[in-house]
Design an enzyme around this catalytic site. Structure first.
Site, mmCIF file in Angstrom:
data_model
loop_
_atom_site.group_PDB
_atom_site.id
_atom_site.type_symbol
_atom_site.label_atom_id
_atom_site.label_comp_id
_atom_site.label_asym_id
_atom_site.label_seq_id
_atom_site.Cartn_x
_atom_site.Cartn_y
_atom_site.Cartn_z
ATOM 1 N N ARG A 193 0.842 -1.083 -0.106
ATOM 2 C CA ARG A 193 -0.084 -0.157 0.197
ATOM 3 C C ARG A 193 0.847 1.265 -0.168
ATOM 4 O O ARG A 193 0.573 2.154 0.732
ATOM 5 C CB ARG A 193 -0.992 -0.102 1.262
ATOM 6 C CG ARG A 193 -2.009 -1.001 1.079
ATOM 7 C CD ARG A 193 -3.056 -0.777 -0.070
ATOM 8 N NE ARG A 193 -4.309 -1.638 0.194
ATOM 9 C CZ ARG A 193 -5.440 -1.184 0.771
ATOM 10 N NH1 ARG A 193 -5.453 0.120 1.031
ATOM 11 N NH2 ARG A 193 -6.360 -1.924 0.597
ATOM 12 N N TYR A 247 -15.486 -10.709 -0.598
ATOM 13 C CA TYR A 247 -16.191 -9.106 -1.028
ATOM 14 C C TYR A 247 -17.435 -9.400 -1.702
ATOM 15 O O TYR A 247 -18.383 -8.940 -1.912
ATOM 16 C CB TYR A 247 -15.150 -8.218 -1.614
ATOM 17 C CG TYR A 247 -14.094 -7.774 -0.846
ATOM 18 C CD1 TYR A 247 -14.551 -6.586 0.281
ATOM 19 C CD2 TYR A 247 -12.879 -8.434 -0.443
ATOM 20 C CE1 TYR A 247 -13.494 -6.091 0.952
ATOM 21 C CE2 TYR A 247 -12.193 -7.570 0.263
ATOM 22 C CZ TYR A 247 -12.421 -6.490 1.234
ATOM 23 O OH TYR A 247 -11.406 -5.894 2.249
ATOM 24 N N ASP A 294 -6.762 -1.656 -7.529
ATOM 25 C CA ASP A 294 -7.525 -2.281 -6.391
ATOM 26 C C ASP A 294 -7.473 -3.796 -6.882
ATOM 27 O O ASP A 294 -8.077 -3.916 -8.125
ATOM 28 C CB ASP A 294 -8.365 -1.682 -6.024
ATOM 29 C CG ASP A 294 -8.986 -1.799 -4.629
ATOM 30 O OD1 ASP A 294 -8.326 -1.391 -3.487
ATOM 31 O OD2 ASP A 294 -9.581 -3.046 -4.478
ATOM 32 N N ARG A 315 -5.509 12.188 -6.181
ATOM 33 C CA ARG A 315 -6.837 11.718 -6.173
ATOM 34 C C ARG A 315 -8.171 12.593 -6.260
ATOM 35 O O ARG A 315 -9.030 12.584 -6.601
ATOM 36 C CB ARG A 315 -7.189 10.912 -4.673
ATOM 37 C CG ARG A 315 -8.112 9.905 -4.992
ATOM 38 C CD ARG A 315 -8.423 9.355 -3.525
ATOM 39 N NE ARG A 315 -8.652 10.284 -2.395
ATOM 40 C CZ ARG A 315 -9.400 9.950 -1.396
ATOM 41 N NH1 ARG A 315 -9.286 8.805 -0.906
ATOM 42 N NH2 ARG A 315 -10.024 10.758 -0.429
ATOM 43 N N ARG A 358 -2.715 7.358 0.935
ATOM 44 C CA ARG A 358 -2.870 8.571 1.302
ATOM 45 C C ARG A 358 -2.157 9.258 2.298
ATOM 46 O O ARG A 358 -2.277 10.086 2.887
ATOM 47 C CB ARG A 358 -4.516 8.287 2.205
ATOM 48 C CG ARG A 358 -5.595 8.125 1.447
ATOM 49 C CD ARG A 358 -6.758 7.556 1.949
ATOM 50 N NE ARG A 358 -6.597 6.022 2.451
ATOM 51 C CZ ARG A 358 -7.512 5.346 3.237
ATOM 52 N NH1 ARG A 358 -8.714 5.751 3.089
ATOM 53 N NH2 ARG A 358 -6.967 3.989 3.293
HETATM 54 O O1 CP3 Z 1 0.161 1.001 -3.048
HETATM 55 C C1 CP3 Z 1 -0.436 -0.310 -3.329
HETATM 56 O O2 CP3 Z 1 -0.165 -1.309 -2.665
HETATM 57 C C2 CP3 Z 1 -1.022 -0.415 -4.852
HETATM 58 C C3 CP3 Z 1 -2.404 -0.110 -4.702
HETATM 59 C C4 CP3 Z 1 -3.453 -1.085 -3.846
HETATM 60 C C5 CP3 Z 1 -4.478 -0.523 -3.437
HETATM 61 N N1 CP3 Z 1 -5.235 -1.797 -2.891
HETATM 62 C C6 CP3 Z 1 -5.127 0.826 -3.409
HETATM 63 C C7 CP3 Z 1 -5.976 1.128 -2.496
HETATM 64 C C8 CP3 Z 1 -3.307 -2.428 -3.670
HETATM 65 C C9 CP3 Z 1 -2.176 -3.626 -3.799
HETATM 66 C C10 CP3 Z 1 -4.738 -2.883 -3.030
HETATM 67 C C11 CP3 Z 1 -4.938 -4.165 -2.667
HETATM 68 C C12 CP3 Z 1 -6.187 -4.359 -1.802
HETATM 69 N N2 CP3 Z 1 -7.431 -3.650 -1.859
HETATM 70 C C13 CP3 Z 1 -6.133 -5.516 -0.913
HETATM 71 C C14 CP3 Z 1 -5.185 -6.264 -0.561
HETATM 72 C C15 CP3 Z 1 -4.042 -5.823 0.177
HETATM 73 C C16 CP3 Z 1 -4.524 -5.552 1.741
HETATM 74 O O3 CP3 Z 1 -4.191 -4.163 2.017
HETATM 75 O O4 CP3 Z 1 -4.849 -6.361 2.517
HETATM 76 C C17 CP3 Z 1 -7.494 -5.280 -0.311
HETATM 77 C C18 CP3 Z 1 -8.104 -6.141 0.677
HETATM 78 C C19 CP3 Z 1 -8.400 -4.106 -0.858
HETATM 79 C C20 CP3 Z 1 -9.729 -3.953 -0.718
HETATM 80 C C21 CP3 Z 1 -9.856 -2.521 -0.409
HETATM 81 N N3 CP3 Z 1 -9.670 -1.389 -1.057
HETATM 82 C C22 CP3 Z 1 -10.386 -1.879 0.890
HETATM 83 C C23 CP3 Z 1 -10.801 -2.787 1.914
HETATM 84 C C24 CP3 Z 1 -10.214 -0.653 0.953
HETATM 85 C C25 CP3 Z 1 -10.696 0.346 1.789
HETATM 86 C C26 CP3 Z 1 -9.981 0.369 3.029
HETATM 87 C C27 CP3 Z 1 -8.792 1.699 2.722
HETATM 88 O O5 CP3 Z 1 -7.461 1.311 2.795
HETATM 89 O O6 CP3 Z 1 -9.222 2.643 2.392
HETATM 90 C C28 CP3 Z 1 -9.799 -0.261 -0.704
HETATM 91 C C29 CP3 Z 1 -9.253 1.185 -1.046
HETATM 92 C C30 CP3 Z 1 -7.920 1.431 -1.307
HETATM 93 N N4 CP3 Z 1 -7.284 0.519 -2.312
HETATM 94 C C31 CP3 Z 1 -7.200 2.555 -1.290
HETATM 95 C C32 CP3 Z 1 -5.894 2.442 -1.836
HETATM 96 C C33 CP3 Z 1 -5.069 3.591 -1.839
HETATM 97 C C34 CP3 Z 1 -7.919 3.907 -0.191
HETATM 98 C C35 CP3 Z 1 -8.682 4.734 -1.467
HETATM 99 C C36 CP3 Z 1 -8.651 6.171 -1.157
HETATM 100 O O7 CP3 Z 1 -9.260 6.730 -0.507
HETATM 101 O O8 CP3 Z 1 -7.771 6.735 -1.712
#
Ligand code: CP3
Length: 345
Positions: A24, A152, A74, A37, A28
């Site tokens: 990640r 999900y 994502d 964003r 943010r």
């Molecule tokens: O930087 C990176 O790692 C690349 C981008 C990436 C994102 N999500 C961006 C993201 C990757 C590899 C993921 C994978 C992901 N997404 C997983 C597996 C990894 C982990 O953390 O366990 C999962 C379970 C998700 C599903 C998901 N996406 C959730 C549950 C959420 C909301 C929770 C949160 O962190 O806000 C997201 C949103 C998300 N995916 C964001 C980002 C940068 C936040 C969105 C934002 O508000 O900008």
């Protein structure tokens, strides 16, 4: 030898220092990410816009100094393109309007190559990043594991209990297998297409592995991950595969399969992972992400991991994703410290 030390490290070859990246890492905690964003309007728009997605993919390489970029996208764009309506709701996370809980809904989902073909914005992002990324840095592509994606797809959102999924596992196991098999087929094509577009490494995130008891994990998740890895290995032996099943320290005896790197989560002591898997796989990880709030706590953990893994066959990372309120300065400190303590003569 590759020109990328990250790729060499994934294959267990000697490197001048142990490479580092953070799960990640594009997100943010970076003010530069928040700006892009905002320009995109919302998170999904950002994923759909290759120009902006490429920009945020590259940010942590430039700002924090990691050795690999991870594709900005994502895991949930896959079920989205299988035909499930997806929304990211502020404060609540991802929501699917129509969860899949019966055969009719499952049969209505788009499968195999047809679904993977719809993810053009991901492949376009990869091509743009590859053009702009330095030759000595790797680009990591990724997918969610079928089990984690299924949680999900079935629950419709994040869950604490996974009760709808688990009810299906214990009452309708054939349905669960049918869904997992359908997702697995899409994911195989999806990773192939990411590789064809230019990623150097792929990681499979099984973030919710720990939701299942051992025997059910070994029936409903790991075999599908192994199937995907074997498929990719057979076709692209030069592409390292990283498996990240989060939170299963008690299941390590049963881990096997055709992949290169095992992602160790923060709840698994590195020494235990090394004892169980270090002979067969390169290990990645695993600092508890909240240690990033303190430089002292970071120093203590990085030096301890470095000591455990001093013979190499290691990639530094966090044991799960970086959190939004971590100071950028501390992330930079983590990355430079990992390189410093692992420098080899
Ligand atoms: O930087 C990176 O790692 C690349 C981008 C990436 C994102 N999500 C961006 C993201 C990757 C590899 C993921 C994978 C992901 N997404 C997983 C597996 C990894 C982990 O953390 O366990 C999962 C379970 C998700 C599903 C998901 N996406 C959730 C549950 C959420 C909301 C929770 C949160 O962190 O806000 C997201 C949103 C998300 N995916 C964001 C980002 C940068 C936040 C969105 C934002 O508000 O900008």
């Amino acid at each position: 030898m590759s020109d990328k030390i990250f790729v060499d490290a994934c294959f267990g070859k000697p490197t001048p220092y142990t490479p580092v990246w953070m799960m990640r890492q594009a997100g943010r905690y970076l003010p530069q990410y928040m700006k892009v964003r905002e320009k995109a309007g919302n998170f999904l728009n950002l994923c759909h816009n290759p120009e902006l997605a490429a920009e945020v993919t590259l940010q942590p390489v430039d700002i924090v100094g990691v050795d690999a970029a991870i594709l900005f996208s994502d895991i949930l764009v896959v079920p989205n393109e299988m035909g499930m309506e997806l929304d990211f709701i502020k404060g609540e996370g991802p929501v699917f309007a129509n969860p899949v809980r019966d055969e009719k809904a499952l049969d209505a989902l788009i499968g195999a190559e047809e679904a993977a073909d719809k993810l053009t914005y991901v492949y376009d992002t990869i091509k743009l990043v590859r053009e702009r990324l330095a030759d000595d840095k790797a680009l990591i592509g990724f997918t969610g594991a079928p089990w984690t994606l299924a949680t999900y797809m079935i629950e419709g959102q994040g869950t604490k209990t996974y009760n709808i999924c688990k009810k299906l596992i214990y009452t309708e196991p054939e349905f669960m297998h049918k869904l997992l098999a359908k997702v697995t087929e899409v994911v195989k094509y999806y990773l192939e297409k990411q590789i064809e577009a230019g990623v150097d490494v792929v990681q499979i995130f099984d973030s919710w592995a720990a939701a299942l008891e051992k025997s059910k994990y070994m029936e409903f998740s790991w075999p599908y991950m192994k199937e995907i890895a074997a498929h990719i290995k057979a076709k692209y032996p030069h592409i390292p595969i990283i498996m990240f099943p989060k939170g299963i320290p008690a299941y390590l005896d049963e881990i096997d399969g055709d992949f290169d790197v095992f992602g160790v989560d923060w709840s698994t002591p590195m020494a235990l992972a090394k004892e169980k898997l270090g002979e067969r796989y390169v290990l990645q990880g695993n600092m508890e992400p909240c240690r990033l709030y303190s430089k002292e706590a970071t120093y203590e953990c990085v030096t301890s991991i470095a000591e455990t893994m001093k013979e190499g066959r290691h990639i530094f990372n966090l044991g799960h994703g970086i959190l939004p309120d971590v100071p950028v300065e501390n992330a930079k400190y983590f990355v430079s410290l990992c390189k410093e303590v692992s420098k080899r003569a």
